[in-house]
Design an enzyme around this catalytic site. Structure first.
Site, mmCIF file in Angstrom:
data_model
loop_
_atom_site.group_PDB
_atom_site.id
_atom_site.type_symbol
_atom_site.label_atom_id
_atom_site.label_comp_id
_atom_site.label_asym_id
_atom_site.label_seq_id
_atom_site.Cartn_x
_atom_site.Cartn_y
_atom_site.Cartn_z
ATOM 1 N N HIS A 60 4.988 2.126 -3.211
ATOM 2 C CA HIS A 60 4.869 2.347 -4.714
ATOM 3 C C HIS A 60 4.175 3.868 -5.033
ATOM 4 O O HIS A 60 3.253 4.163 -3.970
ATOM 5 C CB HIS A 60 5.137 1.000 -5.569
ATOM 6 C CG HIS A 60 3.892 1.078 -6.473
ATOM 7 N ND1 HIS A 60 3.215 0.164 -5.025
ATOM 8 C CD2 HIS A 60 2.630 0.769 -7.615
ATOM 9 C CE1 HIS A 60 2.033 0.452 -5.676
ATOM 10 N NE2 HIS A 60 1.872 0.267 -7.286
ATOM 11 N N HIS A 62 1.965 4.266 -7.075
ATOM 12 C CA HIS A 62 0.651 4.421 -8.219
ATOM 13 C C HIS A 62 -0.420 4.946 -7.555
ATOM 14 O O HIS A 62 -0.031 5.261 -6.020
ATOM 15 C CB HIS A 62 0.235 3.262 -8.727
ATOM 16 C CG HIS A 62 0.897 2.365 -9.829
ATOM 17 N ND1 HIS A 62 1.105 0.708 -9.883
ATOM 18 C CD2 HIS A 62 1.918 3.410 -10.663
ATOM 19 C CE1 HIS A 62 1.990 0.918 -10.819
ATOM 20 N NE2 HIS A 62 2.521 2.850 -11.755
ATOM 21 N N ASP A 64 -3.528 4.796 -6.339
ATOM 22 C CA ASP A 64 -3.755 4.630 -5.613
ATOM 23 C C ASP A 64 -3.528 3.929 -4.057
ATOM 24 O O ASP A 64 -3.851 3.741 -3.191
ATOM 25 C CB ASP A 64 -4.916 2.932 -5.674
ATOM 26 C CG ASP A 64 -3.601 2.217 -7.157
ATOM 27 O OD1 ASP A 64 -2.786 2.835 -7.227
ATOM 28 O OD2 ASP A 64 -3.873 0.430 -6.652
ATOM 29 N N HIS A 137 6.667 -4.491 -10.792
ATOM 30 C CA HIS A 137 5.700 -4.108 -10.983
ATOM 31 C C HIS A 137 5.925 -2.702 -11.738
ATOM 32 O O HIS A 137 7.848 -2.858 -12.292
ATOM 33 C CB HIS A 137 5.495 -3.229 -9.817
ATOM 34 C CG HIS A 137 3.894 -3.114 -9.544
ATOM 35 N ND1 HIS A 137 3.060 -3.981 -9.736
ATOM 36 C CD2 HIS A 137 3.168 -2.280 -9.576
ATOM 37 C CE1 HIS A 137 1.836 -3.154 -10.408
ATOM 38 N NE2 HIS A 137 2.014 -2.049 -9.489
HETATM 39 ZN ZN LIG Z 1 -2.488 -0.424 -6.554
HETATM 40 ZN ZN LIG Z 2 0.480 -0.619 -8.490
#
Ligand SMILES: [Zn+2]
Ligand SMILES: [Zn+2]
Length: 296
Positions: A60, A62, A64, A137
């Site tokens: 995904h 995000h 990080d 998520h």
């Molecule tokens: Zn993460």
């Molecule tokens: Zn995440």
């Protein structure tokens, strides 16, 4: 097959943990699951040439999990990457990728093919296939499975007894076909046996969900997030993450052989607490460290 952890932390890197990244090496394939910031330096330390990467699978968008992409792609271009880099990610990946690459004064990037994956099988060759299922998520997120196909192993002793030598006839038997040889029928099982392929599943950044169990079913190795221990269940619920115990429960329900935890909150200096938390429900659990290797 070898799996190597390139990063085992979440949110921000620590002295000992880089951000999300797992490298799966199988024959000529080097597949990266997620590409957190600093992934290319981790590859360097691991002694893996970036040009050897064949596929990047993004769970995904995000930060990080993706902030290592621009740097890695720039290196690919500079090192004259051979072939077409295949990138897979959840719905919306094309838009996110385009926006990200517009943020730099880059003239050209490596030849790539970006595929948005919804659900199910999305890649297949003679040796293995790749599957994905949506997780739960804050952003569209995919879990991935690498499934090696069953293959036949020829027992040369038995083959020689029947007068067979290495060549096209033996090739047919290896592919599971019955052959006629010197007037006799030879079945594949007469000269060999089937070796079961391995299944590796990568699931990170999700609440507990039925798709996680479904995707992980009977995996030889389940790599799964354990952002918190179960005493911080409320935090895990708030941010859409799994506790180590949640991961243990999913591993249990899915009947996997081994569970390796990753994506740890920086509050955990050692993975031991998380390992023990998951072991309450699933014994064969290990907490990953950066650069840890697993052979299957
Ligand atoms: Zn993460
Ligand atoms: Zn995440």
């Amino acid at each position: 097959m070898q799996i190597q952890f390139l990063g085992t932390g979440c949110m921000m890197p620590t002295k000992t943990r880089n951000l999300a990244g797992v490298l799966l090496s199988y024959k000529a394939e080097n597949i990266i699951f997620d590409c957190g910031e600093g992934t290319q330096r981790q590859l360097k330390i691991a002694g893996v040439k970036p040009g050897k990467i064949t596929k990047i699978l993004i769970s995904h968008w995000h930060g990080d999990h993706v902030l290592g992409l621009p740097g890695l792609l720039q290196t690919f271009s500079a090192s004259e990457y051979q072939g077409v880099l295949e990138i897979f990610g959840p719905l919306g990946s094309k838009k996110f990728f385009e926006h990200m690459m517009k943020g730099f004064a880059v003239k050209e990037i490596v030849d790539y093919r970006l595929t948005e994956v919804e659900s199910g099988k999305f890649f297949e060759n003679d040796d293995f296939y790749l599957e994905a299922l949506p997780m739960k998520h804050g952003a569209p997120c995919l879990g991935y499975a690498f499934i090696e196909k069953n293959r036949r192993r020829i027992e040369m002793k038995k083959a020689r007894k029947l007068g067979l030598k290495e060549g096209p006839v033996l090739g047919k038997l290896q592919r599971g076909q019955t052959v006629s040889f010197k007037g006799k029928k030879i079945k594949p099982d007469d000269v060999g046996f089937v070796v079961g392929g391995s299944k590796v599943v990568y699931i990170t950044d999700t609440e507990p969900c039925s798709n996680a169990v479904k995707l992980a079913q009977d995996a030889d190795l389940l790599i799964m997030e354990a952002t918190y221990a179960s005493d911080l269940q409320a935090k895990a619920d708030e941010y859409g993450h799994l506790t180590a115990k949640d991961s243990g429960m999913i591993a249990n329900q899915a009947g996997v052989k081994k569970l390796v935890l990753t994506h740890f909150s920086q509050r955990y200096k050692s993975g031991k607490i998380l390992e023990e938390d998951a072991r309450q429900v699933f014994d064969n659990t290990e907490a990953a460290e950066d650069f840890m290797k697993i052979r299957l």
